[in-house]
Write an enzyme that holds these catalytic residues in place. Sequence first.
Site, PDB file in Angstrom:
ATOM      1  N   HIS A   1      62.919  63.371  58.651  1.00 31.14           N
ATOM      2  CA  HIS A   1      63.860  64.496  58.586  1.00 31.14           C
ATOM      3  C   HIS A   1      64.689  64.632  59.867  1.00 31.14           C
ATOM      4  O   HIS A   1      64.824  65.709  60.434  1.00 31.14           O
ATOM      5  CB  HIS A   1      63.122  65.795  58.262  1.00 31.14           C
TER       6      HIS A   1
ATOM      7  N   GLU B   1      52.038  71.327  66.437  1.00 32.85           N
ATOM      8  CA  GLU B   1      52.539  70.012  66.875  1.00 32.85           C
ATOM      9  C   GLU B   1      52.012  69.614  68.250  1.00 32.85           C
ATOM     10  O   GLU B   1      51.749  68.446  68.512  1.00 32.85           O
ATOM     11  CB  GLU B   1      54.077  70.022  66.894  1.00 32.85           C
TER      12      GLU B   1
ATOM     13  N   ARG C   1      65.292  61.805  55.675  1.00 35.36           N
ATOM     14  CA  ARG C   1      64.807  62.402  54.436  1.00 35.36           C
ATOM     15  C   ARG C   1      65.465  61.771  53.207  1.00 35.36           C
ATOM     16  O   ARG C   1      64.815  61.525  52.192  1.00 35.36           O
ATOM     17  CB  ARG C   1      65.121  63.896  54.453  1.00 35.36           C
TER      18      ARG C   1
ATOM     19  N   SER D   1      55.929  65.738  52.894  1.00 31.82           N
ATOM     20  CA  SER D   1      57.321  65.396  53.200  1.00 31.82           C
ATOM     21  C   SER D   1      57.445  64.147  54.058  1.00 31.82           C
ATOM     22  O   SER D   1      58.370  63.357  53.886  1.00 31.82           O
ATOM     23  CB  SER D   1      57.993  66.562  53.932  1.00 31.82           C
TER      24      SER D   1
ATOM     25  N   PHE E   1      60.570  69.090  65.334  1.00 27.06           N
ATOM     26  CA  PHE E   1      59.317  69.664  65.843  1.00 27.06           C
ATOM     27  C   PHE E   1      58.545  68.651  66.696  1.00 27.06           C
ATOM     28  O   PHE E   1      57.946  68.995  67.707  1.00 27.06           O
ATOM     29  CB  PHE E   1      58.432  70.137  64.686  1.00 27.06           C
TER      30      PHE E   1
ATOM     31  N   ARG F   1      61.610  57.456  54.991  1.00 24.53           N
ATOM     32  CA  ARG F   1      60.294  58.111  55.009  1.00 24.53           C
ATOM     33  C   ARG F   1      59.389  57.570  53.893  1.00 24.53           C
ATOM     34  O   ARG F   1      58.178  57.491  54.048  1.00 24.53           O
ATOM     35  CB  ARG F   1      60.420  59.636  54.915  1.00 24.53           C
TER      36      ARG F   1
END
Lengths: 312, 279
Positions: A108, A57, A167, A36, A82, A9
């Site tokens: 993630h 989303e 992550r 994030s 998500f 990421r």
Amino acid sequence: MANKAVATRDAYGEALLELGKRRLDIVVLDADLSGSTKTGKFGKVFPDRFFNIGVAEQDMIGMASGLSLTGKLPFASTFAVFETGRAWEQIRQTVCYSNLNVKLVATHSGITVGEDGASHQAVEDIALMRVLPNMTVIVPSDGYETTQVINAIADEYFGPVYVRLGRSKVPSVMPERYRFKIGKAHVFSMGKDANIIAAGIMVSMALEAAEILKKNGIDAGVINMSTIKPLDTKTLLKAAKSCRVLVTAEEHSIIGGLGSAVSEFLSEHYPVPVVKIGIRDEFGCSGSSEELLKFYGLTPDKIVKTIRKALK
Amino acid sequence: MAKVSQTTVIELKEKAKELRKEILKMLTAAQSGHTGGSLSAADIVTALYFHKMRHNPKDPKWRERDRFILSKGHAAPLLYAALALSGYFSKSLMKTLRKLGSPLQGHPCSKTLPGIEISTGSLGQGLSIANGIAAGLKLDGLGSRVYCLLGDGEIQEGQVWEAAMTAAHYKLDNVCAFVDNNGLQIDGHCCEVMYIEPIVKKWEAFGWNVFDINGHDMAAIVNALNQAETVKGKPTMIVARTVKGKGISFFEGKVQYHGMAPTPEELKKALKELDENGK
């Protein structure tokens, strides 16, 4: 090794920023997780081309689709669970059905999300994306490969792409000379006894396992199958034919992921047993990412044991 | 602002009648499809395609065109009629609606037919797409506008309200949407299936400029569209109070005609009624 251990990421955040500097058509969307997912870096420098859609989303995917219809190149990011779960139908109906140039880059993924637990750990996202017509699915193994993937999907490919990022920090595995190409696997080595087809964080573990096996006189090859769709069937066939035991390793459910993709192809073209390492039809749980990898058997040790058993 | 002229209104009403006839013929040939909701929004779509929108059937991808997103994709026959009569494709294609190999899919498909901006059919998604287009147009400094047609049952979808927030948040004043408030959905009266009122107050509360009009009053539709163009910093929602199956007495207000095509006998009667109404 091209550079030190980084989370994919983080590599994405950097790559996106650089891409934004050289291409004015890049727009970025996020659903309240830009800190994030690291898209916030782009957002800070290019606020006019950054759309935080809030915790929405489905709307984010629609908005990205609309932007692509005006010739923009949207990158839409949030957590994998998500992005692919909450907005699956928007991805199907709009992005894939109309074959839009929308890049879905989710972070993630998998159990290495860690402490947040099962609600935030996508172990079925590859399956959800892979089944969609027109969709390309890529799982980079390290930061260096991630940077290349982001550039390749922007510069060299028109159409929907799902990129699965993580992550936690991952060791750098890809050699300096490596050049990512959609649909082309990277062969570290072909083994005579076994071949490990791996993706994402499992590539570094497969390499470690191969080292251990080598010390014990077992020749295990490692292949980084970073594009899961379209699968590099040529390399796969070669790997299947050259060894006695074929193993897949992924931080994803063994239902619908890399293992399934490999099995689907081989069952029709070269039926051999495929031993699958991955999450076995269950949800994740809370814990540190290291603990969880051990708990779910996603370790070099597990790969070694699996291959030894299969070779007996 | 200058009100729309009486001549324009008469011309548009005539065009709306033409659209209704094509819709009925198309659906009868297909023997399936959505009659009620295509007829209820016919006046709105006529005003857009034959008066308000800047578009070029000879160049469907013209960069500066206004866009139309049919979020209630089941009203595809209405959109097909508007596109065919505008000259996007041959009128003879209309009789292939819903048939194997036809570019006129059961719900609009942008890959098969020129003039369709984006495939729709799964409710609740069009407004988000319209917002994205609107944001893209603004980035390019283009003054084009984006029109979006939603059903009233459709606003039960949660994504609609996500998009409602986004349009207001990003001040997308180049978005102008309609709710085709015909009061009926497949399972019955909207407010019995899932209460949707007060529609106007809801959109106002979400930060939109709202007009509440009779969706069959051509002058009211055109005037609202003109006024919407002058509103800055806010998207516009035109809540159009309509009648499902409008124009055909025996279809009007009948919930069963949401998803039922006319029989050949009904078609004959319906076409006759439309002709007589104009006299």
